[in-house]
Design an enzyme around this catalytic site. Sequence first.
Site, short mmCIF file in Angstrom:
data_model
loop_
_atom_site.label_atom_id
_atom_site.label_comp_id
_atom_site.label_asym_id
_atom_site.label_seq_id
_atom_site.Cartn_x
_atom_site.Cartn_y
_atom_site.Cartn_z
N PRO A 33 -2.36 -27.46 28.41
CA PRO A 33 -2.89 -28.47 29.32
C PRO A 33 -2.53 -29.90 28.93
O PRO A 33 -2.50 -30.24 27.75
CB PRO A 33 -4.40 -28.26 29.26
CG PRO A 33 -4.65 -27.47 28.03
CD PRO A 33 -3.42 -26.64 27.81
N ARG B 134 1.23 -39.96 29.02
CA ARG B 134 -0.05 -39.72 28.36
C ARG B 134 -0.04 -40.29 26.94
O ARG B 134 0.78 -39.86 26.11
CB ARG B 134 -0.25 -38.21 28.30
CG ARG B 134 -1.41 -37.76 27.50
CD ARG B 134 -1.32 -36.25 27.24
NE ARG B 134 -2.51 -35.82 26.55
CZ ARG B 134 -2.59 -34.71 25.84
NH1 ARG B 134 -1.57 -33.89 25.76
NH2 ARG B 134 -3.71 -34.41 25.24
N TYR C 117 1.80 -39.41 21.62
CA TYR C 117 2.66 -38.29 22.03
C TYR C 117 4.10 -38.70 22.33
O TYR C 117 4.93 -37.84 22.59
CB TYR C 117 2.03 -37.56 23.22
CG TYR C 117 0.67 -36.97 22.91
CD1 TYR C 117 0.56 -35.96 21.96
CD2 TYR C 117 -0.49 -37.44 23.52
CE1 TYR C 117 -0.68 -35.41 21.64
CE2 TYR C 117 -1.74 -36.91 23.20
CZ TYR C 117 -1.82 -35.89 22.27
OH TYR C 117 -3.05 -35.36 21.94
N ASN D 47 3.04 -24.74 22.18
CA ASN D 47 2.13 -25.85 21.92
C ASN D 47 0.91 -25.60 22.82
O ASN D 47 0.95 -25.90 24.02
CB ASN D 47 2.77 -27.20 22.25
CG ASN D 47 1.83 -28.36 21.92
OD1 ASN D 47 0.63 -28.14 21.69
ND2 ASN D 47 2.35 -29.57 21.91
N ALA E 147 -4.81 -28.57 24.01
CA ALA E 147 -6.26 -28.49 23.73
C ALA E 147 -6.74 -27.05 23.52
O ALA E 147 -7.73 -26.82 22.81
CB ALA E 147 -7.04 -29.15 24.84
N HIS F 85 -7.64 -25.45 20.02
CA HIS F 85 -8.94 -25.58 19.35
C HIS F 85 -10.04 -24.77 20.04
O HIS F 85 -11.19 -24.81 19.61
CB HIS F 85 -9.34 -27.06 19.30
CG HIS F 85 -8.17 -27.96 19.01
ND1 HIS F 85 -7.49 -27.92 17.82
CD2 HIS F 85 -7.51 -28.88 19.78
CE1 HIS F 85 -6.49 -28.79 17.85
NE2 HIS F 85 -6.48 -29.39 19.03
N ASP G 116 -5.60 -13.91 21.57
CA ASP G 116 -5.59 -12.45 21.73
C ASP G 116 -4.36 -11.99 22.51
O ASP G 116 -3.79 -10.93 22.21
CB ASP G 116 -6.86 -11.98 22.44
CG ASP G 116 -8.07 -11.96 21.52
OD1 ASP G 116 -7.90 -12.16 20.30
OD2 ASP G 116 -9.20 -11.76 22.03
N GLU H 279 3.94 -22.25 16.23
CA GLU H 279 3.00 -23.22 16.83
C GLU H 279 3.56 -24.63 16.60
O GLU H 279 3.93 -24.97 15.47
CB GLU H 279 1.64 -23.04 16.14
CG GLU H 279 0.57 -23.99 16.63
CD GLU H 279 -0.75 -23.78 15.86
OE1 GLU H 279 -0.88 -22.77 15.11
OE2 GLU H 279 -1.63 -24.64 16.01
N HIS I 109 2.96 -28.88 17.42
CA HIS I 109 2.17 -29.99 17.94
C HIS I 109 2.96 -31.27 17.76
O HIS I 109 3.56 -31.48 16.68
CB HIS I 109 0.83 -30.14 17.20
CG HIS I 109 0.00 -28.91 17.31
ND1 HIS I 109 -0.73 -28.62 18.44
CD2 HIS I 109 -0.19 -27.87 16.46
CE1 HIS I 109 -1.35 -27.45 18.27
NE2 HIS I 109 -1.02 -26.98 17.09
N SER J 34 1.67 -34.32 17.64
CA SER J 34 0.93 -35.19 16.72
C SER J 34 0.52 -34.40 15.48
O SER J 34 0.54 -33.16 15.48
CB SER J 34 -0.32 -35.74 17.42
OG SER J 34 -1.22 -34.68 17.71
N ARG K 208 -6.24 -36.55 12.75
CA ARG K 208 -6.93 -37.10 13.92
C ARG K 208 -8.42 -36.73 13.85
O ARG K 208 -8.98 -36.66 12.78
CB ARG K 208 -6.23 -36.56 15.18
CG ARG K 208 -4.75 -36.98 15.23
CD ARG K 208 -4.06 -36.48 16.47
NE ARG K 208 -4.68 -37.05 17.68
CZ ARG K 208 -4.43 -36.60 18.91
NH1 ARG K 208 -3.57 -35.61 19.10
NH2 ARG K 208 -5.02 -37.15 19.96
N ARG L 260 -9.84 -31.34 15.84
CA ARG L 260 -8.45 -30.89 16.03
C ARG L 260 -7.90 -30.15 14.82
O ARG L 260 -6.83 -29.58 14.86
CB ARG L 260 -7.54 -32.08 16.34
CG ARG L 260 -7.85 -32.72 17.68
CD ARG L 260 -6.82 -33.79 18.04
NE ARG L 260 -7.38 -34.71 19.00
CZ ARG L 260 -7.40 -34.52 20.32
NH1 ARG L 260 -6.85 -33.45 20.86
NH2 ARG L 260 -7.95 -35.41 21.12
C1 DQA Z 1 -1.43 -31.46 20.75
C2 DQA Z 1 -2.64 -31.76 19.88
C3 DQA Z 1 -3.93 -31.27 20.54
O1 DQA Z 1 -5.04 -31.56 19.72
C4 DQA Z 1 -4.13 -31.95 21.87
O2 DQA Z 1 -5.27 -31.44 22.53
C5 DQA Z 1 -2.93 -31.89 22.75
C6 DQA Z 1 -1.60 -32.00 22.16
C7 DQA Z 1 -0.14 -32.08 20.19
O3 DQA Z 1 0.93 -31.68 20.62
O4 DQA Z 1 -0.19 -32.97 19.33
O5 DQA Z 1 -3.06 -31.83 23.96
O6 DQA Z 1 -1.25 -30.06 20.80
#
Ligand code: DQA
Length: 161
Positions: free
Chosen positions: A19, A27, A32, A89, A92, A95, A102, A113, A115, A117, A122, A126
């Site tokens: 999302p 954003r 980001y 990725n 949100a 978390h 699953d 995985e 991310h 950031s 943070r 997170r």
């Molecule tokens: C994120 C980090 C998450 O905490 C956040 O909710 C995002 C982006 C990142 O790519 O840094 O939407 O996954």
Amino acid sequence: MTQPSSQQVHRRILLINGPNLNLLGLREPEIYGHTTLQDIEQRLSKTAKKHNIELISIQSNHEGELVDAVQHHGLLADSENKIDAVIINPAAFTHTSVALRDALLAINKPFIEVHLSNIHSREPFREHSYFSDKAVGVICGLGHLGYDMALTYCIQSLYSA
Ligand code: DQA
């Protein structure tokens, strides 16, 4: 035994973005960055193609859609259309989502995985990920380049498997 070269074997990787990642570029660019999701998807797709890999890119703001996509591409599709690995990725959902975790465990494919950031520098909420303990690896804090690094790893490991 001779390993098949990337020219001989056709592989598939599923790239999943959760999302609000459709808003990349607009954003919170100080967190980001300015690169759009379309830029990332196109760049990775081009790299993948050079290695005879098809990149299937999905972004959704809806948890169930992501679960459906993982199930479909990982398990329910015909064997010749199934993916070999996932780059995700979860945004949100990182978390919060036991359902997406699953689904990834159900398809039993390696996943990385990513991310943009550094989720460890943070807000405290997170820091916990429902994915990291099952991921092959986790890349965070390197911005959009993290996706390229994940793909580089997949290319190497898929063709040395
Ligand atoms: C994120 C980090 C998450 O905490 C956040 O909710 C995002 C982006 C990142 O790519 O840094 O939407 O996954």
